[in-house]
Design a protein around this motif. Structure first.
Motif, PDB file in Angstrom:
ATOM      1  N   LEU A  56      64.388  93.749  17.297  1.00 25.11           N
ATOM      2  CA  LEU A  56      63.213  93.929  16.448  1.00 25.11           C
ATOM      3  C   LEU A  56      63.455  95.031  15.410  1.00 25.11           C
ATOM      4  CD1 LEU A  56      60.472  92.404  16.669  1.00 25.11           C
ATOM      5  CD2 LEU A  56      59.511  94.513  17.585  1.00 25.11           C
ATOM      6  N   SER A  57      64.128  96.089  15.823  1.00 29.70           N
ATOM      7  CA  SER A  57      64.404  97.190  14.882  1.00 29.70           C
ATOM      8  C   SER A  57      65.385  96.746  13.799  1.00 29.70           C
ATOM      9  CB  SER A  57      64.950  98.405  15.639  1.00 29.70           C
ATOM     10  OG  SER A  57      66.228  98.137  16.194  1.00 29.70           O
ATOM     11  N   PHE A  58      66.377  95.928  14.179  1.00 30.97           N
ATOM     12  CA  PHE A  58      67.327  95.419  13.180  1.00 30.97           C
ATOM     13  C   PHE A  58      66.613  94.577  12.125  1.00 30.97           C
ATOM     14  CE2 PHE A  58      71.159  95.458  16.330  1.00 30.97           C
ATOM     15  CZ  PHE A  58      71.156  96.837  16.285  1.00 30.97           C
ATOM     16  N   LEU A  59      65.780  93.661  12.592  1.00 29.05           N
ATOM     17  CA  LEU A  59      65.082  92.769  11.667  1.00 29.05           C
ATOM     18  C   LEU A  59      64.119  93.543  10.775  1.00 29.05           C
ATOM     19  CD1 LEU A  59      64.403  89.701  13.993  1.00 29.05           C
ATOM     20  CD2 LEU A  59      65.872  89.729  11.975  1.00 29.05           C
ATOM     21  N   ALA A  60      63.446  94.527  11.369  1.00 26.73           N
ATOM     22  CA  ALA A  60      62.502  95.329  10.579  1.00 26.73           C
ATOM     23  C   ALA A  60      63.231  96.082   9.477  1.00 26.73           C
ATOM     24  CB  ALA A  60      61.757  96.302  11.484  1.00 26.73           C
ATOM     25  N   LEU A  61      64.374  96.646   9.806  1.00 21.07           N
ATOM     26  CA  LEU A  61      65.152  97.396   8.818  1.00 21.07           C
ATOM     27  C   LEU A  61      65.634  96.473   7.690  1.00 21.07           C
ATOM     28  CD1 LEU A  61      66.441 100.247   8.305  1.00 21.07           C
ATOM     29  CD2 LEU A  61      68.506  99.331   9.372  1.00 21.07           C
ATOM     30  N   LEU A  62      66.198  95.320   8.065  1.00 18.48           N
ATOM     31  CA  LEU A  62      66.728  94.402   7.063  1.00 18.48           C
ATOM     32  C   LEU A  62      65.627  93.818   6.185  1.00 18.48           C
ATOM     33  CD1 LEU A  62      69.410  92.509   9.195  1.00 18.48           C
ATOM     34  CD2 LEU A  62      69.871  93.803   7.126  1.00 18.48           C
ATOM     35  N   ASN A  63      64.554  93.313   6.801  1.00 23.69           N
ATOM     36  CA  ASN A  63      63.487  92.663   6.039  1.00 23.69           C
ATOM     37  C   ASN A  63      62.735  93.629   5.138  1.00 23.69           C
ATOM     38  OD1 ASN A  63      62.522  90.213   8.604  1.00 23.69           O
ATOM     39  ND2 ASN A  63      64.304  90.362   7.287  1.00 23.69           N
ATOM     40  N   THR A  64      62.739  94.916   5.502  1.00 23.57           N
ATOM     41  CA  THR A  64      62.070  95.908   4.655  1.00 23.57           C
ATOM     42  C   THR A  64      62.863  96.182   3.393  1.00 23.57           C
ATOM     43  OG1 THR A  64      61.018  96.969   6.559  1.00 23.57           O
ATOM     44  CG2 THR A  64      61.233  98.289   4.554  1.00 23.57           C
ATOM     45  N   ASN A  94      58.542  87.412  23.534  1.00 27.03           N
ATOM     46  CA  ASN A  94      57.082  87.504  23.657  1.00 27.03           C
ATOM     47  C   ASN A  94      56.669  88.905  24.153  1.00 27.03           C
ATOM     48  OD1 ASN A  94      54.510  86.070  23.547  1.00 27.03           O
ATOM     49  ND2 ASN A  94      54.472  86.327  25.769  1.00 27.03           N
ATOM     50  N   PRO A  95      55.627  89.552  23.572  1.00 29.21           N
ATOM     51  CA  PRO A  95      54.664  89.069  22.568  1.00 29.21           C
ATOM     52  C   PRO A  95      55.077  89.364  21.124  1.00 29.21           C
ATOM     53  CG  PRO A  95      53.953  91.181  23.377  1.00 29.21           C
ATOM     54  CD  PRO A  95      55.232  90.880  24.113  1.00 29.21           C
ATOM     55  N   TYR A  96      56.262  89.974  20.950  1.00 30.40           N
ATOM     56  CA  TYR A  96      56.666  90.392  19.609  1.00 30.40           C
ATOM     57  C   TYR A  96      57.047  89.189  18.742  1.00 30.40           C
ATOM     58  CZ  TYR A  96      57.338  94.072  23.016  1.00 30.40           C
ATOM     59  OH  TYR A  96      57.161  94.916  24.079  1.00 30.40           O
ATOM     60  N   SER A  97      57.327  88.053  19.387  1.00 35.98           N
ATOM     61  CA  SER A  97      57.714  86.857  18.630  1.00 35.98           C
ATOM     62  C   SER A  97      56.582  86.351  17.752  1.00 35.98           C
ATOM     63  CB  SER A  97      58.154  85.745  19.597  1.00 35.98           C
ATOM     64  OG  SER A  97      57.137  85.463  20.540  1.00 35.98           O
ATOM     65  N   THR A  98      55.342  86.807  17.997  1.00 33.84           N
ATOM     66  CA  THR A  98      54.235  86.393  17.116  1.00 33.84           C
ATOM     67  C   THR A  98      54.391  86.961  15.716  1.00 33.84           C
ATOM     68  OG1 THR A  98      52.912  88.271  17.876  1.00 33.84           O
ATOM     69  CG2 THR A  98      52.631  86.170  19.040  1.00 33.84           C
ATOM     70  N   LEU A  99      55.244  87.999  15.589  1.00 37.07           N
ATOM     71  CA  LEU A  99      55.485  88.593  14.273  1.00 37.07           C
ATOM     72  C   LEU A  99      56.694  87.980  13.575  1.00 37.07           C
ATOM     73  CD1 LEU A  99      54.999  92.374  15.178  1.00 37.07           C
ATOM     74  CD2 LEU A  99      53.277  90.745  14.359  1.00 37.07           C
ATOM     75  N   LEU A 100      57.400  87.091  14.282  1.00 37.52           N
ATOM     76  CA  LEU A 100      58.634  86.513  13.760  1.00 37.52           C
ATOM     77  C   LEU A 100      58.470  85.026  13.495  1.00 37.52           C
ATOM     78  CD1 LEU A 100      61.151  88.174  16.274  1.00 37.52           C
ATOM     79  CD2 LEU A 100      60.452  89.030  14.024  1.00 37.52           C
ATOM     80  N   GLN A 153      69.602  77.642  11.737  1.00 42.30           N
ATOM     81  CA  GLN A 153      68.282  78.246  11.893  1.00 42.30           C
ATOM     82  C   GLN A 153      68.422  79.765  11.886  1.00 42.30           C
ATOM     83  OE1 GLN A 153      66.407  76.180  15.367  1.00 42.30           O
ATOM     84  NE2 GLN A 153      64.725  75.980  13.913  1.00 42.30           N
ATOM     85  N   ALA A 154      67.469  80.398  11.219  1.00 45.20           N
ATOM     86  CA  ALA A 154      67.494  81.856  11.111  1.00 45.20           C
ATOM     87  C   ALA A 154      66.121  82.418  11.468  1.00 45.20           C
ATOM     88  CB  ALA A 154      67.889  82.273   9.698  1.00 45.20           C
ATOM     89  N   VAL A 155      66.088  83.737  11.659  1.00 45.73           N
ATOM     90  CA  VAL A 155      64.869  84.419  12.105  1.00 45.73           C
ATOM     91  C   VAL A 155      64.583  85.589  11.170  1.00 45.73           C
ATOM     92  CG1 VAL A 155      63.783  85.680  14.010  1.00 45.73           C
ATOM     93  CG2 VAL A 155      65.311  83.762  14.496  1.00 45.73           C
ATOM     94  N   ARG A 156      63.318  85.799  10.854  1.00 46.76           N
ATOM     95  CA  ARG A 156      62.892  86.950  10.060  1.00 46.76           C
ATOM     96  C   ARG A 156      61.451  87.278  10.435  1.00 46.76           C
ATOM     97  NH1 ARG A 156      59.158  85.098   6.493  1.00 46.76           N
ATOM     98  NH2 ARG A 156      59.416  83.017   5.579  1.00 46.76           N
ATOM     99  N   PHE A 157      60.934  88.382   9.869  1.00 50.11           N
ATOM    100  CA  PHE A 157      59.515  88.705  10.040  1.00 50.11           C
ATOM    101  C   PHE A 157      58.667  87.754   9.194  1.00 50.11           C
ATOM    102  CE2 PHE A 157      60.832  92.650  11.993  1.00 50.11           C
ATOM    103  CZ  PHE A 157      59.776  92.937  12.851  1.00 50.11           C
ATOM    104  N   LEU A 158      57.441  87.568   9.644  1.00 51.33           N
ATOM    105  CA  LEU A 158      56.537  86.658   8.941  1.00 51.33           C
ATOM    106  C   LEU A 158      56.284  87.089   7.505  1.00 51.33           C
ATOM    107  CD1 LEU A 158      53.872  86.192  11.750  1.00 51.33           C
ATOM    108  CD2 LEU A 158      55.519  84.484  10.994  1.00 51.33           C
ATOM    109  N   HIS A 159      56.224  88.396   7.278  1.00 50.45           N
ATOM    110  CA  HIS A 159      55.869  88.900   5.958  1.00 50.45           C
ATOM    111  C   HIS A 159      56.557  90.243   5.771  1.00 50.45           C
ATOM    112  CE1 HIS A 159      53.365  90.146   2.537  1.00 50.45           C
ATOM    113  NE2 HIS A 159      52.969  88.888   2.449  1.00 50.45           N
ATOM    114  N   GLN A 160      56.958  90.540   4.549  1.00 50.13           N
ATOM    115  CA  GLN A 160      57.651  91.804   4.297  1.00 50.13           C
ATOM    116  C   GLN A 160      56.761  93.004   4.612  1.00 50.13           C
ATOM    117  OE1 GLN A 160      59.139  92.326   0.300  1.00 50.13           O
ATOM    118  NE2 GLN A 160      60.742  93.706   0.983  1.00 50.13           N
ATOM    119  N   MET A 161      55.458  92.868   4.397  1.00 47.88           N
ATOM    120  CA  MET A 161      54.557  93.981   4.702  1.00 47.88           C
ATOM    121  C   MET A 161      54.485  94.237   6.204  1.00 47.88           C
ATOM    122  SD  MET A 161      51.481  93.198   1.976  1.00 47.88           S
ATOM    123  CE  MET A 161      50.583  94.732   2.299  1.00 47.88           C
TER     124      MET A 161
END
Length: 1663
Positions: free
Chosen positions: A999-1007, A1039-1045, A1057-1065
């Motif tokens: 989750l921290s990796f994705l948050a850093l990259l998507n930001t 789960n439950p963090y997957s609701t943000l992905l 297939q790839a994974v990212r956050f739902l929204h940059q914000m």
């Protein structure tokens, strides 16, 4: 009816190919029991057959030796009777052969329906008069090796033994069907196991092999068969063993259609056979050669006679059988050797068969039709699998009991056409022969035989009935269909579209191609084809009829000189099927011709192995998405065959057979394949093989397994007049960079008819509203009855109106910008407009942002013209591009590619560019092209729409409140809402777990990187999901963090297939929570990211992920690119504390140890943030060693310059010492060298592969920082010297400047001040460098004058950066002027004090003045057109006049001429202007001096400008005018030599246009056109130039002269008298039509330094 032997048939004599071999006596005798021989028979046999001297035969005759006695003799007995050793051995061997025949039981004769005596008598008659009946029985030889007592082999013979004959039902029979698979395996083993034994005739090994076939193919007559010859040498025996596997083949499966069956020339069929169990077919071979002298009629009749003779024999004997035509026999060929027939028309054989059947069988015709199958034709191929245009004809006979019962089948043969001479025959099979019972001339004998046959037929009929019942297949349940589904779907229920297939195939018969349609439904990644004729008439040809496949060879996959991404891009992998011919093709060059297996192993195996290593890389396709299919249409029986080697290579690379599926044509192919794989790889491949299903069953099963299609079967594009054209899948696949929106998109799809449609609908809506990319289905579903329409944003109508203006379009290619905040719905708005305009425009979305503009332009043009035969009107293309940074370049490329498709001012293409910006409103306001903006704030109206949609979602979905992307917009992008959402979701997060780390990796990259993601398979690996069939999902694990992905498909460098956050914000707030609530640091997360080895292993999406990480670490923000600020480093590095950012970058250099940009960034960090120039220099030099581009070289120069600047700043506070000055000069020299290196590399930068930086498309720019850096260094040195010398003595500083300006040796410098005297030696040490400063600076300023004056940026976006560079260069020039140019007052004072000032000094003063006014160069004078007034230009002209009169350098003359032209444009009535003819005279002198091949572009430009023929010009007036074509060519040639390296970034500027007057009055400057345009009507003059509307202004048209010319091969030629043809280039290639039609045109003429250009081209026929 007359009864006669078949052998008397005159046709047998008439046909050349039917010439018979004389039968030898042993052939006749071998068919008779020796027990019945009298002593006379024995004597006759010895003399006639064995051919021994008569005296030896008489000895036995005199001793009353009969047949039974002869069987008891051995060699010793014969020698005792007085025989010699040689004849004794010969007779014993012959007798041993006869023993075998004598042991054949009586049942055999009974089966044949003839007694032994009758048999002997008949065959004796046959010996006396040869017949055309079938050949004698062929017996398999037994291998014997005889030895001397000392153990050495002395003889190898083939002996015969009755025990070799297989048995059926407890009875010994002559033949049974051979198990060739066992024999192939045993032959080599038996030969290797030979044990030499003592004694005569010792049998050491058994072999049922056939002799090797002859290599010399000859046409031979149809003949009876002979025994296999004995082999008496070990060499022949070894040859037989070596050639066996390759030469023995099985017959076609009996009574099967087998249209795909083929024979290989020179292979051997099994020996001819007699009846066995009545179900296994007997075989008879005919060659039918030497037919050159026979008529077609005779050949066909002979064919039918042989067929029906054989068929009648099989029907009477109640045995299945096949007669083969085109198969050879001894002596010319080996027995059973496949030769083939040349057929002109197979249909004639079928017609002859049908015609003659009734004639032969008369009242039994219907039964015969049922039992005798029509002729079948099978192609014969060379061993290398190439057609030889020869055929084998086969006829099957199936006398089923239900048809034949206990009947006898007589046949009738007509001897000659038209004559009533018929022969009645009753044929039966006797062993391997067909005999005619009625051929006996003795009526009594015939009567006895008929009685015997009648009784035997009853017995055979009962045996036939029992055999049929015994042989009828039991109905079992095969699991092959289910196995096929499991293997093809990777264990899933359906064939998912995400699966990628690698197919390996060999030659498929033409008749089977129709059953390969399943290949067209699979996502074929690569096909490895081993059929050299596949593109001609095989699988490749069939596939490419309506699917796209690129023809490749294995060598194209060579990764030595290419990266993975480069190969994928170059070969269009994943976008189009790669069809690889692994064994070449026919009719190709020698390098690509087919090879034999041995040659293939030597010359191609390595290439194929390397290719397999590439395509099976985890970076290319994930194993869980890969299926490897071996499609075997023919047998693979060699353990070293190319397909076997390919299997082994794939098996090794994939570490097993988990991903494999083998489809075998039949059981035989499977058994041989299984044996080969088991031998090579020691595995049982059975569970991966399908062999019981026909190809048709396989085809239908796979097609039924695929998942329901979500696209329309037939897709249509709008066309003119409300018509439509069908878009085929093959044509659509050719447009690889475009996602095309059909006018019937989503209509009439298969999914809508399925029960799963509602599930699909809900999933599609959920993915979008959770944060996924909008799909066309979302718009379609919102239009279904009962649905709320898709939300129209407030800017929808504005954007729609811009795309469809009521007043029409100003250009054939229009660009519109849509600026938007990231994540606010900008792209969705654009796609919504496209959806609603899909029936008005041909709409497409650019799906590959790394594509070249030229490639995009070609495909857009293809879409524009698709389905149109006439170049009349086109349905325009509406192209959506996302964040395209060089729209003008794309627009220009489209105009170039579609230059012949335009009809005058008709619209062709609209480019809608969605541009992300932190300030959309401001970006739109500053945009020079039409634009719309959308922000992350909703209007009241929009908020109402979102609330209505939320109510609908609550009615159709369980938890719409988890559709967070939609909820963010519904809450008007509320920061508070997002903060609460993230805090509540992450409240129980444990950051030390794998889930927390992911989750921290994705948050850093998507930001920090827009559009970044991680592959789903990598995410699963990071959290510990490793099972192949994915029983546990990432959503469950997270789960439950997957609701943000959200997971989604990526289609760059492969589909995955790839994974990212739902929204940059959400990602930004998640990162904030991790830092504030969970005490993580940015540097800690980044360090973990760099330390995680799993991220950098091979895998799908690895390259994209690495580029995202590098971009996050390196990419700076720039306002000109839509960022909110300019930064020195990436935002991530900027946000970190100094020490942490340094640590992170240092770690990044270890992770990316071959990358040059990371050490470059670290070097910048050291010298900009820490002023640690030692460390900065170390990393800058490291970067320069790893990378060779101008920006990295510039960084090295900046390190030296930064250090130099720091020393200067320090010296202002504390006086510099001589040693420090020495160091400063050393730094300056090194910095200058680095900057010059950057200048040189800038000319090559555009050759870099654009795939090296896929995250941000590089604009075409020319890096000028090396030039600016060199001037900066020089200015710092002058500042340092001024600080040292002016501080103590101002005069001394002026003196020093004078020395530097005039390059006078510093040794003569007066040391008037002791305090500065010690610095002089330091300056002297670097005298060469110091003297180079002024001329070098002057050279660079002249470069910039040319750069800014002759050329303009190709893109509007680059003009901002260009203006910034202009300002900086201008400031540096002012400092330069201040240093080296004296003021006017100072110069006047100097002249007054020195009245005898030399001419040279005066010239220098004037040059300094011109340099100060930036009018000392040709480019500088052109700038004076807009920067100077009349008075200033008059003064400039006077200076140039003096210089030109006193310095005859050609440059001075050229500049003087231009100064006159500029003054005329600024002040036409100035009294000091030279006359036009005087200017021409000066120009003529220059041109005569320089010729036409120099680099004096400026002189040629003036010639073009002044000598261009006017409307009423007389071309004979001057020699100069006649040479205008030469000067135009010289202008272009010299300009390209000097400035071609700048062309990718810039294009030539037209400063002047051709007017209607004459002489200088017709030279119209661009500023003049701007002045005459109505400013109130057109406040934005730049827009007029950009759109081309400037040429339609009446004021402009009144000023300019329209020139007439003729188009020819994309160039316009202007004709002026005689043969004078002046070439003119269209400024936009879109101005000319395609087709190379020579048309009359008119246009306005502009003059650039590259040559004349044409504007506003109009065809005369259209006026």
């Amino acid at each position: 009816m007359e009864k006669a032997e078949g052998s008397d048939d005159p046709e047998h004599i008439k046909l050349a190919e039917c010439t018979q071999h004389s039968r030898t006596g042993d052939m006749e005798t071998q068919l008779h029991k020796i027990d019945d021989w009298t002593k006379e028979d024995v004597r006759q046999w010895l003399i006639d057959v064995v051919k021994i001297p008569q005296k030896y035969a008489d000895i036995l005759y005199n001793e009353d030796v009969s047949g039974p006695c002869l069987l008891s003799f051995d060699k010793k007995d014969l020698i005792d009777l007085g025989w010699k050793h040689g004849p004794a051995v010969q007779i014993i061997k012959k007798v041993s052969e006869l023993k075998m025949f004598s042991t054949i039981p009586n049942d055999t004769d009974a089966l044949a329906g003839i007694s032994t005596t009758e048999h002997y008598q008949q065959d004796k008659a046959a010996f006396e008069k040869p017949t055309s009946t079938s050949a004698e029985l062929e017996i398999y030889p037994r291998l014997s090796i005889q030895e001397n007592p000392d153990g050495k082999a002395v003889e190898h013979i083939l002996s015969w033994a009755s025990e070799d004959i297989p048995k059926v039902g407890g009875q010994e029979l002559l033949h049974d069907t051979l198990n060739f698979q066992e024999e192939e395996a045993l032959i080599l083993k038996d030969l290797n196991d030979i044990k030499y034994k003592k004694g005569d005739g010792a049998r050491s090994a058994q072999s049922k092999t056939l002799l090797p076939c002859s290599t010399n193919a000859k046409n031979v007559s149809m003949e009876t068969k002979e025994h296999l010859g004995q082999i008496n040498t070990s060499e022949n025996l070894l040859d037989m063993s070596k050639n066996f596997v390759k030469r023995v083949c099985k017959p076609r499966p009996f009574d099967e259609i087998s249209t795909s069956f083929e024979y290989i020339q020179n292979e051997l069929l099994p020996p001819e056979t007699g009846p066995s169990n009545l179900v296994d077919p007997v075989h008879e071979y005919k060659l039918m050669a030497n037919t050159e002298n026979a008529s077609e009629k005779d050949i066909l009749k002979k064919f039918s006679d042989e067929v029906f003779r054989f068929a009648a024999a099989c029907m009477n004997s109640r045995t299945n059988g096949t007669i083969h035509f085109g198969v050879g026999d001894k002596p010319q060929y080996e027995h059973g050797q496949i030769i083939g027939l040349e057929l002109t028309s197979p249909d004639k054989y079928v017609d002859e068969f049908d015609k003659r059947l009734k004639e032969h069988f008369e009242e039994n015709t219907n039964i015969a039709k049922t039992c005798i199958r029509p002729p079948k034709f099978f192609q014969v191929k060379c061993p290398d699998n190439i057609n030889v245009d020869k055929w084998v004809i086969e006829v099957d006979v199936v006398p089923n009991y239900s048809e034949t019962l206990e009947k006898l089948f007589y046949t009738v043969t007509v001897k000659e056409e038209g004559k009533k001479c018929k022969t009645e025959c009753l044929f039966i099979r006797s062993g391997a022969n067909t005999i005619n019972i009625l051929a006996d001339k003795n009526p009594r004998s015939v009567q006895e035989k008929m009685k015997k046959v009648t009784d035997d037929v009853k017995s055979w009929a009962l045996s036939r009935k029992s055999a049929e019942e015994r042989d009828s297949p039991s109905i079992g349940q095969s699991s092959q269909g289910q196995r096929l589904k499991q293997l093809i779907t990777h264990g899933r229920d359906i064939l998912e579209n995400s699966l990628q297939f690698i197919v390996i195939t060999n030659k498929c018969h033409v008749s089977q191609l129709e059953h390969l349609s399943f290949l067209k439904d699979l996502k074929l990644f690569v096909v490895l084809d081993f059929d050299p004729e596949s593109q001609k008439n095989g699988t490749c040809s069939y596939y490419r009829k309506d699917r796209m496949a690129n023809i490749h060879y294995p060598r194209l996959y060579n990764i030595t000189d290419n990266t993975i991404s480069t190969i994928i891009s170059k070969l269009n992998l994943f976008k189009q099927t790669s069809w690889v011919f692994c064994n070449g093709q026919v009719n190709e060059t020698e390098a690509d011709m087919p090879f034999s297996d041995g040659e293939w192993l030597k010359k191609r195996a390595t290439e194929v192995s390397e290719m397999i290593s590439f395509i099976c890389k985890p970076d290319i396709i994930s194993k869980d998405k890969l299926v490897v299919v071996f499609l075997l249409h023919s047998a693979v029986n060699d353990i070293s065959s190319p397909i076997t080697e390919t299997f082994c290579a794939i098996y090794q690379k994939l570490e097993g057979d988990d991903n494999m599926l083998c489809i075998c044509k039949d059981l035989t192919v499977f058994e041989q394949w299984k044996h080969v794989v088991q031998t090579r790889c020691k595995i049982d491949i059975t569970s991966k093989c399908i062999y019981e299903l026909s190809l048709n069953e396989i085809n239908c099963t796979i097609q039924k397994t695929r998942e329901p299609q979500t696209s329309s079967v037939n897709r249509y594009l709008p066309s003119t007049g409300s018509s439509s054209v069908r878009l085929t899948k093959k044509d659509e696949a050719q447009m690889t960079v475009l996602e095309i929106l059909a006018e019937n998109e989503c209509e009439n799809t298969e999914i809508e008819t399925m029960d799963s449609f509602m599930q699909f609908k809900n999933k599609t809506e959920e993915d979008f509203y959770r944060g996924g990319q909008v799909k066309w289905w979302n718009f379609y579903l919102s239009e279904r009855p009962g649905s709320i329409p898709f939300i129209k944003r407030d800017k929808y109508e504005e954007l729609h109106n811009l795309i469809t203006p009521t007043e029409g379009y100003s250009s054939p290619c229009v660009t519109i910008n849509l600026f938007h905040h990231p994540g606010c719905g900008g792209t969705t708005l654009a796609m919504h407009v496209l959806w609603n305009l899909r029936r008005k425009f041909r709409c497409a979305v650019l799906k590959n942002n790394s594509a070249q503009s030229s490639e995009i332009a070609l495909q857009v043009t293809q879409l524009l013209t698709y389905g149109k035969e006439e170049p009349s009107t086109y349905t325009p293309v509406l192209l959506l591009v996302d964040n395209w940074e060089d729209v003008e370049d794309l627009q220009r490329c489209i105009l170039c590619a579609a230059h012949g498709k335009k009809k005058q001012e008709s619209l062709m293409v609209i480019i809608l560019n969605c541009e992300r910006s932190q300030f959309p409103c401001e970006s739109s306001r500053k945009s020079r092209i039409d634009s719309v903006f959308i922000t992350n704030k909703l209007s009241t109206k929009e908020q109402g729409f979102f609330q209505m949609k939320l109510k609908e979602l609550k009615g159709n979905h369980e938890k719409p409140e988890t559709f967070y992307a939609f909820m963010i917009m519904t809450n008007d992008f509320s920061e508070k809402y997002i903060e609460n959402l993230v805090c509540n979701t992450l409240k129980d997060l444990d950051v030390s777990t794998n889930e927390g780390q992911l989750l921290s990796f994705l948050a850093l990259l998507n930001t920090h990187v827009h559009g970044s993601c991680m592959s789903l398979s990598l995410c699963e690996e990071l959290v510990g999901i490793k099972n192949l069939w994915k029983q546990e999902t990432l959503e469950e694990k997270m789960n439950p963090y997957s609701t943000l992905l959200i997971s989604f498909n990526v289609e760059e460098c492969g589909t995955y297939q790839a994974v990212r956050f739902l929204h940059q914000m959400i990602a930004e707030n998640c990162l904030k929570v991790l830092i504030s609530k969970h005490n993580l640091k940015l540097s800690e997360i980044t360090t973990n990211l760099l330390h995680c080895n799993q991220l950098y292993k091979s895998g799908m999406g690895k390259d994209v992920l690495i580029q995202s990480i590098l971009s996050m670490l390196i990419t700076r923000q720039r306002k000109e690119l839509g960022d909110d600020k300019d930064t020195l480093f990436s935002p991530l590095i900027e946000e970190m504390p100094l020490a942490e950012s340094k640590e992170v970058l240092t770690l990044a250099t270890k992770r990316f140890d071959k990358n040059a940009t990371v050490p470059q960034a670290l070097a910048r960090h050291f010298y900009l943030k820490e002023k640690d120039f030692t460390s900065a220099l170390q990393w800058a030099q490291d970067a320069r060693q790893k990378g060779s581009n101008s920006y990295i070289a510039d960084t090295l120069g900046q390190v030296y310059k930064g250090h130099l600047k720091l020393m200067y700043e320090t010296g202002q506070e504390n006086e510099l010492t001589p040693e420090e000055l020495e160091k400063c000069l050393q730094l300056a020299v090194k910095a200058t060298m680095a900057f010059k290196d950057s200048q040189d590399l800038a000319k090559k930068d555009d050759q870099m592969d654009f795939l090296d930086q896929p995250m941000r498309k590089r604009q075409r720019t020319y890096n000028t920082s090396g030039y600016v850096g060199e001037i900066d260094v020089a200015m710092i040195i002058f500042d340092i010297l001024e600080t040292i010398f002016r501080k103590h003595d101002g005069y001394q500083w002026e003196t020093l400047l004078h020395f530097l300006k005039n390059s006078t040796s510093l040794h003569s410098f007066r040391k008037t001040d002791q305090r500065t005297a010690e610095f002089i030696p330091k300056l002297t040490n670097h005298e060469k460098y110091l003297f180079s400063l002024k001329p070098r600076m002057k050279e660079i300023f002249e470069f910039f004058e040319n750069y800014f004056t002759y050329l303009k940026p190709r893109s509007i976006e680059r003009e901002t950066a260009e203006d910034r560079n202009k300002r900086k260069v201008s400031e540096l020039f002012k400092k330069y002027v201040k240093l080296f140019c004296q003021s006017g007052e100072e110069k006047e004072m100097e002249r007054a004090s020195q009245p005898n000032l030399s001419l040279r000094q005066k010239l220098e003063d004037y040059r300094c003045y011109l340099e100060e006014k930036r009018a000392n160069t040709f480019a500088g004078l052109l700038q004076c057109l807009t920067e100077k007034n009349g008075s200033q230009m008059e003064l400039i002209l006077k200076k140039w006049q003096f210089i030109s009169e006193n310095s005859k350098n050609y440059i001075n003359q050229v500049n003087f001429i231009l100064a006159n032209i500029v003054l005329y444009c600024v002040k036409p009535k100035s009294p000091i202007l030279k006359k036009f003819n005087e200017l021409l005279h000066l120009l003529n002198i220059v041109l005569q001096e320089k010729g036409t091949y120099s680099d004096c572009t400026e002189a040629y430009y003036l010639a073009m400008l002044l000598l261009w023929p006017g409307k009423e010009s007389n071309m004979d007036n001057t020699t100069l005018s006649k040479n205008i074509c030469t000067y135009v060519t010289s202008t272009k040639r010299s300009f390209h030599r000097r400035f071609s390296h700048l062309f990718p970034a810039k294009s030539a500027i037209a400063h002047f246009y051709l007017g209607k007057s004459k002489e200088l009055k017709r030279v119209i400057h661009k500023a003049k056109l701007d002045q005459v345009v109505d400013k109130e009507k057109h406040p934005n003059i730049h827009q007029l130039w950009q759109s081309g509307a400037i040429w339609r202004e009446p004021e402009v048209q009144n000023l300019l002269q329209r020139v007439k010319g003729k188009t020819e091969n994309g160039i316009i030629y202007v004709h002026y008298g005689g043969n004078l043809r002046i070439p003119v280039r269209p400024v936009y290639l879109g101005g000319l039509r395609s087709g190379c039609s020579m048309e009359e045109v008119s246009f306005f003429l502009g003059f650039t330094m590259e040559g004349p250009v044409a504007y506003d081209i109009k065809y005369t026929t259209d006026l």
